[in-house]
Design a protein around this motif. Structure first.
Motif, short mmCIF file in Angstrom:
data_model
loop_
_atom_site.label_atom_id
_atom_site.label_comp_id
_atom_site.label_asym_id
_atom_site.label_seq_id
_atom_site.Cartn_x
_atom_site.Cartn_y
_atom_site.Cartn_z
N LEU A 25 5.42 -41.35 -25.57
CA LEU A 25 6.33 -42.50 -25.57
C LEU A 25 6.65 -42.94 -24.15
O LEU A 25 6.69 -44.12 -23.82
N ASN A 30 1.93 -44.28 -28.49
CA ASN A 30 2.45 -43.63 -29.68
C ASN A 30 1.56 -42.47 -30.11
O ASN A 30 0.35 -42.55 -30.02
N SER A 153 5.80 -38.68 -35.70
CA SER A 153 6.27 -39.95 -35.10
C SER A 153 7.11 -40.78 -36.06
O SER A 153 8.21 -41.22 -35.71
N SER A 156 10.42 -39.13 -37.16
CA SER A 156 11.34 -39.09 -36.02
C SER A 156 11.99 -40.45 -35.80
O SER A 156 13.10 -40.55 -35.30
N ASP A 157 11.27 -41.51 -36.19
CA ASP A 157 11.81 -42.87 -36.07
C ASP A 157 12.50 -43.29 -37.37
O ASP A 157 12.83 -44.47 -37.55
N ILE B 54 14.28 -40.07 -30.07
CA ILE B 54 14.04 -41.50 -30.30
C ILE B 54 15.37 -42.26 -30.39
O ILE B 54 15.48 -43.37 -29.87
N LYS B 58 16.40 -45.35 -27.93
CA LYS B 58 16.83 -46.66 -28.43
C LYS B 58 18.24 -47.01 -27.96
O LYS B 58 18.50 -48.12 -27.52
N PHE B 72 8.75 -49.48 -30.60
CA PHE B 72 8.55 -48.76 -31.86
C PHE B 72 8.12 -49.80 -32.88
O PHE B 72 8.71 -50.87 -32.95
#
Lengths: 186, 137
Positions: A25, A30, A153, A156-157, B54, B58, B72
């Motif tokens: 990141l 990504n 990924s 985690s988002d 993350i 942000k 993202f």
């Protein structure tokens, strides 16, 4: 320094994976490994067969470089950091696997029945490797990602699609191990 | 220079995959048998740290090492493609005992038959690309 030669416990391994995602990141990329399979199709000329592969593979060179790194990392870890590669799975798992004919359980890193070079001469082992690979490649692209892209990924988002994909990964894995393995290996 | 950074990150990833034994077919089998905490601990701890990381990126609009905004990409909404694709992937993951990252690590570790798995995975990706428009998404 002895810890580095032993298998890494989960509380070292998990944070290291998160660190890899963080580094990617921070260089503006990504974390997702299966998209490399698509890039490899493009390099092999698949763009003439389907629009899905019409992309500029040079834009993915960074990820292919990560792949080369992962290969080198595997070489370093296996040859210089692992005096004994046998994986200490639980006694129950070993006994289950022995019942299925995997006598290398508990004694090797991968089952010799499938991953010793001579296994390539065995029709059944070869078929298992091919079918397994086909399903992984097809499924990863259909789902839009694999363990790194969705389970690490995407989750985690906090992405709902990734949660659905990971639930799918587990349904597929559980069906294979609990329902199909006894049929395939009995 | 950036190429060296990507290579370094890949090496770190490869070493982690091998040393964590997440690249071991046996660990995947054990995970789906619910016989040990190991794999759940790996994925769980990676996720806890990943979510926090993350969220912090942000919240504080942290820039990349090169001063660029970190993007993202929200994934497109669907249930069928993620569920069906995920199940197909899971069947293969449990059968081959390797997902795409560890597959490459295992080449370096010297397991020749993994090349067959990778070639088949590339072919599987190709088949998806051919059939994509006929599949429910």
């Amino acid at each position: 320094m002895n810890w580095i030669y032993s298998p890494w416990p989960w509380y070292v391994s998990g944070p290291m994976i998160a660190f890899v995602m963080f580094l990617l990141l921070m260089v503006g990329k990504n974390f997702g490994m299966s998209s490399n399979l698509r890039t490899m199709c493009t390099i092999c000329g698949a763009g003439t067969k389907a629009d899905f592969f019409k992309l500029d593979w040079r834009a993915q060179k960074w990820n292919l470089t990560v792949v080369i790194g992962a290969i080198i990392g595997g070489f370093i870890a296996a040859n210089f950091m692992t005096p004994d590669a046998a994986v200490a799975i639980t006694p129950e798992t070993i006994s289950d696997l022995q019942d299925l004919g995997f006598n290398s359980a508990g004694k090797a890193y991968l089952p010799t029945e499938l991953f010793e070079t001579s296994a390539l001469l065995d029709f059944k082992s070869l078929a298992i490797l091919i079918i397994g690979g086909l399903l992984v490649g097809f499924g990863a692209r259909y789902a839009g990602g694999c363990t790194s892209g969705h389970a690490i990924s995407g989750l985690s988002d906090l992405q709902l699609p990734s949660l659905i994909a990971v639930v799918g990964f587990f349904i597929g894995g559980l069906v294979m191990i609990h329902l199909l393995y006894p049929l395939i290996f009995a | 220079m950036r190429t060296v950074v990507y290579l370094f990150i890949g090496i770190l990833f490869g070493i982690t995959m091998f040393k964590s034994e997440a690249a071991s077919w046996f660990r995947i089998y054990e995970m789906f048998k619910f016989d040990a905490f190991h794999m759940y601990g790996i994925i769980g701890s990676a996720l806890v740290i990943g979510v926090i990381t993350i969220q912090l990126i942000k919240k504080f609009n942290i820039k990349s090492f090169y001063g660029e905004t970190i993007h993202f990409y929200p994934k497109t909404r669907s249930v069928s493609r993620y569920l069906i694709g995920g199940i197909i992937f899971g069947l293969g993951w449990a059968l081959a005992g390797a997902c795409p990252g560890p597959m490459f690590t295992l080449i370096g570790a010297g397991f020749v038959p993994i090349l067959v798995v990778i070639a088949a995975a590339i072919l599987g990706t190709f088949l998806y690309g051919i059939l994509k428009d006929k599949l429910p998404h």
